[in-house]
Design an enzyme around this catalytic site. Sequence first.
Site, PDB file in Angstrom:
ATOM      1  N   THR A 257      19.659  16.705  26.482  1.00  0.00           N
ATOM      2  CA  THR A 257      18.674  17.778  26.378  1.00  0.00           C
ATOM      3  C   THR A 257      19.325  19.068  25.892  1.00  0.00           C
ATOM      4  O   THR A 257      20.517  19.111  25.607  1.00  0.00           O
ATOM      5  CB  THR A 257      17.990  17.973  27.747  1.00  0.00           C
ATOM      6  OG1 THR A 257      16.913  18.893  27.622  1.00  0.00           O
ATOM      7  CG2 THR A 257      18.965  18.479  28.791  1.00  0.00           C
TER       8      THR A 257
ATOM      9  N   LYS B 244      19.646  12.947  32.643  1.00  0.00           N
ATOM     10  CA  LYS B 244      19.477  14.042  31.684  1.00  0.00           C
ATOM     11  C   LYS B 244      20.694  14.963  31.729  1.00  0.00           C
ATOM     12  O   LYS B 244      21.079  15.470  32.791  1.00  0.00           O
ATOM     13  CB  LYS B 244      18.204  14.805  32.049  1.00  0.00           C
ATOM     14  CG  LYS B 244      17.528  15.532  30.913  1.00  0.00           C
ATOM     15  CD  LYS B 244      16.167  16.047  31.372  1.00  0.00           C
ATOM     16  CE  LYS B 244      15.489  16.868  30.305  1.00  0.00           C
ATOM     17  NZ  LYS B 244      14.235  17.471  30.814  1.00  0.00           N
TER      18      LYS B 244
ATOM     19  N   ASP C  15       5.860  16.259  30.429  1.00  0.00           N
ATOM     20  CA  ASP C  15       6.949  17.156  30.800  1.00  0.00           C
ATOM     21  C   ASP C  15       6.534  17.922  32.053  1.00  0.00           C
ATOM     22  O   ASP C  15       6.180  19.104  32.003  1.00  0.00           O
ATOM     23  CB  ASP C  15       7.237  18.112  29.644  1.00  0.00           C
ATOM     24  CG  ASP C  15       8.536  18.873  29.828  1.00  0.00           C
ATOM     25  OD1 ASP C  15       9.384  18.428  30.624  1.00  0.00           O
ATOM     26  OD2 ASP C  15       8.721  19.913  29.170  1.00  0.00           O
TER      27      ASP C  15
ATOM     28  N   GLU D 233      17.635  15.251  35.815  1.00  0.00           N
ATOM     29  CA  GLU D 233      18.692  16.067  35.213  1.00  0.00           C
ATOM     30  C   GLU D 233      19.849  16.373  36.162  1.00  0.00           C
ATOM     31  O   GLU D 233      19.657  16.763  37.317  1.00  0.00           O
ATOM     32  CB  GLU D 233      18.097  17.391  34.702  1.00  0.00           C
ATOM     33  CG  GLU D 233      19.051  18.188  33.862  1.00  0.00           C
ATOM     34  CD  GLU D 233      18.335  19.071  32.862  1.00  0.00           C
ATOM     35  OE1 GLU D 233      19.010  19.857  32.182  1.00  0.00           O
ATOM     36  OE2 GLU D 233      17.102  18.976  32.740  1.00  0.00           O
TER      37      GLU D 233
ATOM     38  N   PHE E 173      14.739  20.731  21.124  1.00  0.00           N
ATOM     39  CA  PHE E 173      13.827  21.710  21.709  1.00  0.00           C
ATOM     40  C   PHE E 173      13.115  22.521  20.628  1.00  0.00           C
ATOM     41  O   PHE E 173      13.623  23.535  20.158  1.00  0.00           O
ATOM     42  CB  PHE E 173      14.600  22.636  22.647  1.00  0.00           C
ATOM     43  CG  PHE E 173      14.718  22.125  24.052  1.00  0.00           C
ATOM     44  CD1 PHE E 173      14.843  20.777  24.312  1.00  0.00           C
ATOM     45  CD2 PHE E 173      14.697  23.005  25.126  1.00  0.00           C
ATOM     46  CE1 PHE E 173      14.956  20.298  25.609  1.00  0.00           C
ATOM     47  CE2 PHE E 173      14.804  22.543  26.429  1.00  0.00           C
ATOM     48  CZ  PHE E 173      14.931  21.186  26.671  1.00  0.00           C
TER      49      PHE E 173
END
Length: 316
Positions: free
Chosen positions: A155, A131, A16, A95, A177
């Site tokens: 996400t 994303k 990440d 993203e 998350f």
Amino acid sequence: MNQLNILKQFSTIVADTSDIESICKYQPQDATTNPSLILQAVSIDKNQKFIAQAVQYAKQKGGSFKDKIINASDKILVDLGIEILKNIPGYISSEVDARLSFSTEKCILKAHKLINLYEEAGISRNRVLIKLAATWECIKAAEELMKDNISCNLTLLFSFAQARACAESNVFLISPFVGRIYDWYVSQNLLSKSFTGKDPGVMSVCKIYDYYKKHNYKTIIMAASFRNIQQILCLSGCDKLTISPILLKELKSYTGTIERQLNLPNILLSSPVSLSEDEFRWEHNQDAMAVQKLSEGIRHFGQDQLELEKILSKRI
């Protein structure tokens, strides 16, 4: 053997980060980025070339000042993704602008634009995950994009309703998350920072994993947003784990056995009737934590996108 290498036997490890040195050091299969990580990357001196390339590209494309800013932002996102892909065998997650999270049509258009930029650079769409925030609009966008062989990573996923809707829409991958759920329970004084068991963030992923596997959904579960290695170890066996360099370093420095915590169920169940839009919105709304963290995440990613645009506006 260190814990990172043992963990790789149970779950696919994803970095990440947009930091190339960390990616080379820990050798993940895939990598994930977000607007915050992109902003961090372009703030480093050695990455100034990406700003220069993006500004040049935007000027060549022409259009209004706003068009140039958008084009430069998209170019940076893709160029950093291409650089990362040189150092991993798998996927890069790139993203979409968080400000588009409530428009299915705009998310689809942006996804196609980003994929076109990758393909113009010789990168197959099969190595890119677009994303998107796990809003209803983005889930429906991901469902449509799959028809064009564009896979998505949904996400900012906090509620079980989000997870169900993603699976029922045949989304390629979700990122629940863990850490941000944990943060919320700590902030509400519902959990101590010293808690060491399976916290609510971990339990959320466990519930999703069990549900997906029992109903034979193909959507990949990639747990994300970890605060400590205990959370990671509690989810060994999850399809994928995306981990920050700080925690990758910890895992690599520790030795000791790790047991797989998530296992495939012995029984399979028939799939339930899919959630309608109004059912999804009601079920998600019942989870105060999820409502707060989703909106907060979209706002923060939107703010980081604005900060990137401010940097670019000074150069265009």
